[in-house]
Design a protein around this motif. Structure first.
Motif, short mmCIF file in Angstrom:
data_model
loop_
_atom_site.label_atom_id
_atom_site.label_comp_id
_atom_site.label_asym_id
_atom_site.label_seq_id
_atom_site.Cartn_x
_atom_site.Cartn_y
_atom_site.Cartn_z
N CYS A 103 0.85 -1.19 0.00
CA CYS A 103 0.00 0.00 0.00
C CYS A 103 0.88 1.24 0.00
N GLU A 121 -1.37 9.67 3.53
CA GLU A 121 -1.85 8.28 3.49
C GLU A 121 -3.14 8.21 2.66
N LEU A 123 -5.96 5.52 2.20
CA LEU A 123 -6.36 4.30 2.87
C LEU A 123 -6.75 3.19 1.89
N SER A 124 -6.50 1.96 2.33
CA SER A 124 -6.87 0.77 1.57
C SER A 124 -7.78 -0.08 2.43
N ASN A 127 -6.47 -1.30 5.84
CA ASN A 127 -6.44 -0.35 6.96
C ASN A 127 -7.78 -0.29 7.70
N LYS A 128 -8.87 -0.73 7.04
CA LYS A 128 -10.20 -0.51 7.57
C LYS A 128 -10.88 -1.79 8.06
N ARG A 134 -4.73 -3.48 10.70
CA ARG A 134 -5.31 -2.19 11.09
C ARG A 134 -4.64 -1.65 12.35
N PHE A 137 -1.35 -0.23 11.48
CA PHE A 137 -1.47 1.04 10.79
C PHE A 137 -1.82 2.16 11.78
N ARG A 141 0.13 5.59 12.65
CA ARG A 141 -0.61 6.87 12.55
C ARG A 141 -0.43 7.68 13.83
N GLU A 153 -4.78 12.36 5.47
CA GLU A 153 -5.38 11.03 5.31
C GLU A 153 -6.55 11.13 4.34
N ASP A 155 -9.51 9.01 2.52
CA ASP A 155 -10.29 7.78 2.60
C ASP A 155 -11.38 7.82 1.52
N MET A 163 -11.05 5.56 10.45
CA MET A 163 -9.96 5.74 11.38
C MET A 163 -10.46 6.50 12.62
#
Length: 229
Positions: A103, A121, A123-124, A127-128, A134, A137, A141, A153, A155, A163
């Protein structure tokens, strides 16, 4: 032909497209920033590396290289037959197939002292999703948010958990811009599916101003270059 949506194109969120889009979008964002930040700053691509053990179905479909484990075979019992048998002296075990996910993200450094100025960043899904990736990450962060670097960030995924942030409005997509001198307050852009993607600031270091990222123009550029239509 640009993306027909005013904001994020939801079809780009599909598993078959996202990884390619993620990498291309980060590269396009970096390229758009370089003319704005030179000669005092440098923008570099970096990447998070997440390694997942593949499930049984994925193992069946994937081919790849792997290290092997070696186990020595016990001597075979003598055969009553006089026929010679070719017996391997060892057995090997191929470890489970793993899926390696990369990523991309962007780091901006001061050219004079190579100090980290900002991290961007994008997000992918990894990350979620709840789990150790997560958590890893979020730990990084938090480390950046405790430093003197700015944090941005982006998203553009509707799925998964947002996040951590207090007082976050309901939205489909969002952008956070955390200037180190204003923490714990962060700029927040909540976006619905039909909202146009915004222009966002990329803070740098005084006395220099800030760069600007046009998220919609970047999406259209990547969309055209990749032929996603």
């Amino acid at each position: 032909m640009p993306s027909p949506f005013p904001g994020m194109n939801p079809y780009l969120e599909s598993d078959s497209v996202w990884q390619d889009f993620h990498q291309a979008y980060c590269a396009a964002l970096r390229d758009s920033l370089v003319p704005q930040i030179r000669p005092h700053f440098i923008a570099k691509m970096n990447e998070h590396l997440f390694i997942h053990e593949a499930d049984a179905e994925t193992r069946r479909l994937l081919l790849g290289r792997a290290d092997v484990g070696i186990a020595r075979r016990e001597p075979a019992a003598e055969l009553e037959s006089s026929v010679a048998v070719l017996e391997a002296p060892c057995t090997v075990q191929i470890p489970p197939v793993v899926d390696v996910e990369r990523c991309a993200f962007i780091e901006i450094f001061s050219k004079s002292d190579r100090e980290l100025v900002a991290v961007i960043e994008f997000l992918s899904p990894t990350n979620k999703k709840p789990g150790k990736d997560r958590e890893q990450f979020i730990a990084k962060r938090q480390q950046i948010l405790a430093s003197g670097a700015h944090y941005i960030e982006i998203d553009l995924l509707r799925g998964g958990q947002r996040m951590p942030a207090d007082n976050m409005a309901d939205c489909d997509y969002c952008v956070l811009v955390s200037r180190h001198e204003q923490r714990p307050d962060m700029g927040f852009w909540p976006l619905k599916l039909r909202d146009p993607l915004p222009l966002i600031p990329i803070p740098l270091r005084a006395p220099h101003g800030e760069a600007v990222a046009d998220l919609k123009a970047l999406l259209d550029r990547v969309y055209d270059a990749a032929g996603y239509e």
